[in-house]
Design an enzyme around this catalytic site. Structure first.
Site, mmCIF file in Angstrom:
data_model
loop_
_atom_site.group_PDB
_atom_site.id
_atom_site.type_symbol
_atom_site.label_atom_id
_atom_site.label_comp_id
_atom_site.label_asym_id
_atom_site.label_seq_id
_atom_site.Cartn_x
_atom_site.Cartn_y
_atom_site.Cartn_z
ATOM 1 N N ARG A 27 0.835 -1.213 0.000
ATOM 2 C CA ARG A 27 0.000 0.000 0.000
ATOM 3 C C ARG A 27 0.867 1.259 0.000
ATOM 4 O O ARG A 27 0.503 2.295 -0.542
ATOM 5 C CB ARG A 27 -0.963 0.013 1.210
ATOM 6 N N ASP A 37 -8.208 17.022 -14.676
ATOM 7 C CA ASP A 37 -8.495 15.643 -15.058
ATOM 8 C C ASP A 37 -8.185 15.541 -16.552
ATOM 9 O O ASP A 37 -8.893 16.110 -17.377
ATOM 10 C CB ASP A 37 -9.970 15.317 -14.760
ATOM 11 N N LYS A 65 -9.212 4.383 -19.150
ATOM 12 C CA LYS A 65 -9.546 4.869 -20.481
ATOM 13 C C LYS A 65 -8.316 4.800 -21.404
ATOM 14 O O LYS A 65 -7.788 3.733 -21.587
ATOM 15 C CB LYS A 65 -10.111 6.286 -20.368
ATOM 16 N N TYR A 95 -16.890 14.510 -15.177
ATOM 17 C CA TYR A 95 -17.286 13.116 -15.002
ATOM 18 C C TYR A 95 -18.281 13.062 -13.832
ATOM 19 O O TYR A 95 -17.985 13.606 -12.751
ATOM 20 C CB TYR A 95 -16.028 12.288 -14.703
HETATM 21 C C1 LIG Z 1 -13.955 7.294 -16.088
HETATM 22 C C2 LIG Z 1 -13.560 8.628 -15.650
HETATM 23 C C3 LIG Z 1 -13.248 8.895 -14.306
HETATM 24 C C4 LIG Z 1 -13.358 7.853 -13.220
HETATM 25 O O1 LIG Z 1 -12.492 6.779 -13.421
HETATM 26 P P1 LIG Z 1 -12.754 5.268 -12.942
HETATM 27 O O2 LIG Z 1 -11.526 4.583 -13.411
HETATM 28 O O3 LIG Z 1 -14.001 4.799 -13.621
HETATM 29 O O4 LIG Z 1 -12.919 5.272 -11.475
HETATM 30 C C5 LIG Z 1 -12.833 10.172 -13.975
HETATM 31 N N1 LIG Z 1 -12.750 11.146 -14.913
HETATM 32 C C6 LIG Z 1 -13.064 10.928 -16.207
HETATM 33 C C7 LIG Z 1 -12.962 12.043 -17.185
HETATM 34 C C8 LIG Z 1 -13.481 9.670 -16.622
HETATM 35 O O5 LIG Z 1 -13.786 9.467 -17.900
#
Ligand SMILES: *Cc1c(COP(=O)(O)O)cnc(C)c1O
Length: 393
Positions: free
Chosen positions: A58, A183, A208, A111
């Site tokens: 961790r 993000d 993604k 998101y």
């Molecule tokens: C999918 C997504 C998240 C969250 O990610 P997870 O891996 O599903 O927890 C955050 N920001 C954006 C822009 C996303 O597309």
């Protein structure tokens, strides 16, 4: 291998690699929860930070650190912190930077859960929040207050494709001592480097584009400065949302082909966007690569390409969108994005269903909006699939 002064693709393949005792060509998976100390003194030194030996997964693990180092280098940051999911990255950053009576200014169309966790949970702990259209710099100026500690930006926004000028937004925030978090999931480090443009922290859902193969959920945070990196790592260790070694191995493997995947997906997305824009049944389309996108010039300025996410609305609204979603065969009807496969989904009833209808409309997420994540298949097949589905409207 030291890749500091090498090109992006060389970094993708080699950054974060290290000399393994057996000469393994890939990062070994250290699937272990804990690490043996050589003796009691070594254990004490590890805890005291006098030895850089590993302690407990961790806190740190060689397979995870290799991936963190690679992304930190690609994003031009001091250090990376990998997390169990993208949302673990988002909430770790919120926990590290917010607190009672602190204020966050956030893009309204982010998101869904990135906004949801603020409204549902951080509000319970006394955090104040303002949601605005961060693509309008005046709204940022107006929203910042004395107790603002974070400006949280997603660009392009999901799913409304608004572009925020990271450089200008960061200048405004920094005049008020506000930390800028971006993000960068929709662009990946291949297309956009927020830390170079002035942001302090960048994060990704590696689920993604970074991993890109729809087989891993994960996240990563990169801080520009050492102090911020330490603050975030400390928070992650206490919250416990660490990435797992196997997850890190898989993601690092996916990362190596990021450029190749993004180039192909973007080339396809441009053709799909051009096809949709001319289609008589399409009412509107938003793709940053199209000249018709209201911020096409800004996208060209701060991104190296336009990614492969398209939002569009059909004449006949949601009913028409449903027919398309029910009749595509090549594109999967699923949330998530940025993988090698094409996916289609409906934000108002799926990813953004947690928002009130009012908040959705204010953010531009209309009921008729359909989101398409263009994959790396043959583009003729993607278009043919859409064509036959749209013929059924
Ligand atoms: C999918 C997504 C998240 C969250 O990610 P997870 O891996 O599903 O927890 C955050 N920001 C954006 C822009 C996303 O597309």
């Amino acid at each position: 291998m030291n890749t500091k002064n090498k090109g992006f693709n060389t970094k993708l393949v080699h950054a974060g690699s290290y000399d393994d005792v057996f000469g393994s060509a890939t990062t070994p998976i250290y699937q272990t929860s804990t690490f043996m100390f050589k003796n009691a003194q070594h254990g004490a030194d590890c805890f005291a930070g006098k030895s850089d030996g590993y302690i407990y997964t961790r806190i740190g693990n060689p397979t995870i650190n290799a991936f963190e180092d690679a992304v930190a280098e690609l994003e031009h940051g001091f250090g990376g912190v990998a997390t169990s999911s993208g949302m673990a990255a988002v909430s770790t950053v919120y926990m590290a930077l917010l607190g009672k009576d602190k204020h966050i200014v956030c893009s309204s169309s982010v998101y869904g859960p990135s906004r949801g966790v603020l409204e549902r949970d951080f509000s319970r702990y006394g955090v104040e929040m303002t949601f605005i259209d961060t693509s309008d710099l005046q709204q940022i100026k107006d929203a910042i207050k004395d107790n603002t500690s974070v400006l949280y930006i997603e660009t392009p926004t999901n799913p409304t494709m608004q572009i925020t000028d990271i450089e200008e937004a960061s200048k405004i925030a920094h005049q008020h001592g506000v930390t800028v978090v971006v993000d960068n999931t929709f662009s990946s480090p291949y297309l956009q480097n927020p830390l170079v443009l002035g942001a302090d922290v960048v994060l990704h859902s590696i689920t993604k584009y970074i991993n890109g193969h729809a087989d891993i959920v994960g996240g990563v945070i990169v801080a520009k400065e050492e102090a911020m990196y330490k603050k975030i790592r400390g928070q992650m260790i206490y919250l416990g949302g660490n990435m797992d070694p196997h997850q890190a191995y898989m993601t690092h493997r996916g990362l190596k082909t990021l450029s190749l995947r993004m180039e192909k997906a973007e080339e396809n997305a441009m053709k799909v966007a051009e096809y949709l824009e001319k289609h008589p049944k399409v009412e509107w389309i938003l793709y940053p690569g199209l000249k018709s996108h209201p911020q096409h010039e800004l996208a060209k300025k701060q991104m190296k390409g336009f990614s492969s996410m398209i939002s569009f609305g059909l004449k006949g609204g949601l009913d028409a969108g449903r027919i398309v979603m029910d009749n595509v065969h090549l594109a999967g009807l699923a949330v998530s994005l940025g993988g090698v496969e094409s996916l289609i989904q409906h934000p108002a009833s799926m990813t953004h269903a947690g928002m009130s209808k009012e908040a959705r409309e204010e953010a531009g997420i209309t009921d008729g909006l359909v989101r398409y994540s263009v994959g790396i298949e043959n583009v003729e097949d993607i278009i043919e699939d859409l064509e036959q589905a749209m013929a059924k409207i």
